[in-house]
Design an enzyme around this catalytic site. Sequence first.
Site, mmCIF file in Angstrom:
data_model
loop_
_atom_site.group_PDB
_atom_site.id
_atom_site.type_symbol
_atom_site.label_atom_id
_atom_site.label_comp_id
_atom_site.label_asym_id
_atom_site.label_seq_id
_atom_site.Cartn_x
_atom_site.Cartn_y
_atom_site.Cartn_z
ATOM 1 N N LEU A 1 64.394 -1.017 86.509
ATOM 2 C CA LEU A 1 65.853 -0.945 86.497
ATOM 3 C C LEU A 1 66.363 -1.900 87.569
ATOM 4 O O LEU A 1 65.711 -2.091 88.594
ATOM 5 C CB LEU A 1 66.329 0.481 86.807
ATOM 6 C CG LEU A 1 65.920 1.589 85.838
ATOM 7 C CD1 LEU A 1 66.434 2.936 86.340
ATOM 8 C CD2 LEU A 1 66.438 1.317 84.437
ATOM 9 N N ASP A 2 67.530 -2.469 87.339
ATOM 10 C CA ASP A 2 68.124 -3.338 88.350
ATOM 11 C C ASP A 2 68.418 -2.529 89.613
ATOM 12 O O ASP A 2 68.559 -1.304 89.572
ATOM 13 C CB ASP A 2 69.418 -3.951 87.832
ATOM 14 C CG ASP A 2 69.191 -4.884 86.656
ATOM 15 O OD1 ASP A 2 68.077 -5.419 86.531
ATOM 16 O OD2 ASP A 2 70.137 -5.051 85.854
ATOM 17 N N LYS A 3 68.545 -3.228 90.722
ATOM 18 C CA LYS A 3 68.765 -2.583 92.016
ATOM 19 C C LYS A 3 69.904 -1.562 91.968
ATOM 20 O O LYS A 3 69.759 -0.432 92.453
ATOM 21 C CB LYS A 3 69.055 -3.646 93.076
ATOM 22 C CG LYS A 3 69.414 -3.091 94.448
ATOM 23 C CD LYS A 3 69.733 -4.201 95.424
ATOM 24 C CE LYS A 3 70.143 -3.633 96.785
ATOM 25 N NZ LYS A 3 70.457 -4.705 97.764
ATOM 26 N N THR B 1 71.361 -0.202 89.329
ATOM 27 C CA THR B 1 71.338 0.708 88.190
ATOM 28 C C THR B 1 70.573 1.964 88.594
ATOM 29 O O THR B 1 69.500 1.881 89.186
ATOM 30 C CB THR B 1 70.658 0.056 86.980
ATOM 31 O OG1 THR B 1 71.414 -1.104 86.599
ATOM 32 C CG2 THR B 1 70.600 1.015 85.798
ATOM 33 N N ARG C 1 73.917 -5.620 80.510
ATOM 34 C CA ARG C 1 74.946 -6.344 81.252
ATOM 35 C C ARG C 1 75.321 -7.642 80.547
ATOM 36 O O ARG C 1 76.506 -7.974 80.415
ATOM 37 C CB ARG C 1 74.449 -6.628 82.672
ATOM 38 C CG ARG C 1 74.092 -5.372 83.457
ATOM 39 C CD ARG C 1 73.268 -5.655 84.703
ATOM 40 N NE ARG C 1 74.016 -6.439 85.678
ATOM 41 C CZ ARG C 1 73.476 -6.935 86.782
ATOM 42 N NH1 ARG C 1 72.177 -6.764 87.028
ATOM 43 N NH2 ARG C 1 74.228 -7.623 87.630
#
Length: 334
Positions: free
Chosen positions: A163-165, A167, A263
């Site tokens: 997961l992105d930072k 998220t 995104r």
Amino acid sequence: MAVSDPPESDARLEHVAIGETDAEEEQPEIRTGKLADTQHGERLDKAVVSLVPELSRNHLQTLIRSGFVRLDDAAASSPAQRVRAGQALSVTLQPTAESRAYRGEALALSVVYEDDSLLVIDKAPGMVVHPAAGNWSGTVLNALLGRDPAAAALPRAGIVHRLDKDTSGLMVVGRTLAAVTALMRAIAAREVHREYLAIAHGVPAARELSIEAPIGRDPRMRTRMAVIASGKPARTDVALLASADGHSALRCTLHTGRTHQIRVHLASRGMPLVADRLYGGANALGMERQSLHATRLGFVHPTSGESMRFERDPPADFAAAWAAVKIAAARRGA
């Protein structure tokens, strides 16, 4: 830290010596040398590169600023200071941030489920999953190694997706090589179910839509991804749950797992996530990070064959923004 000897053919330094180390006490290695006539007037960081050619100039500049480089037994003051021929130069080597990255740290992880084969975590927003430039510590990987040193024997400590930072939400991690392999194959075969809640600017044209558009590195800005013809196939299903005041509460289902997929896909349709500044989303509804939460995760257990399903509510900031959209939509009958 293992550091190779400086090359014997480098004639720019005279009387180069390698400081002795005591491995049991982990004493730092010290390199010493005498600056040659040809180095008179050079920047210090350039002279240090000649003494320690295997490390990056950026790292050596950090050593200078941190007091690990000395000239005539006096601490150096700046990477840009000029040196003189005949000066004694010494460098006390320190491991790079990258070399220290794959170490266990006592970090909190919200564990939703755990057995001998895997664990499922609810990742907090702001926590990086895997060490990288600018984030060499404090990551999910460091936390996994900290709670289970055996994870060091696994690829990426068992991490099979990210997961992105900023998220938040659910991730599955393998605890054995067999589990890691099976989970990665399931993800590649699109057999892992992943649903996200998202808050976006704008309103989709339909209550349900499927966005199929290839994603690759943005040729104009390498820190971004973009919908481009040469990208990898990507599909996101989007369901509109509520909308009000120019914002939409969405449920997004991934069919592929490209970097920044939700995104990028939403931004490509003119609906960037709230507070996702990288893709054009402004702060709103109290959100100061991208408004994305991995809320549902489903997969077949790699050992038992059992169908596993998990769901987690978003953290407080996202929950408040989500409620604001839902309440405003209910008042307007949207």
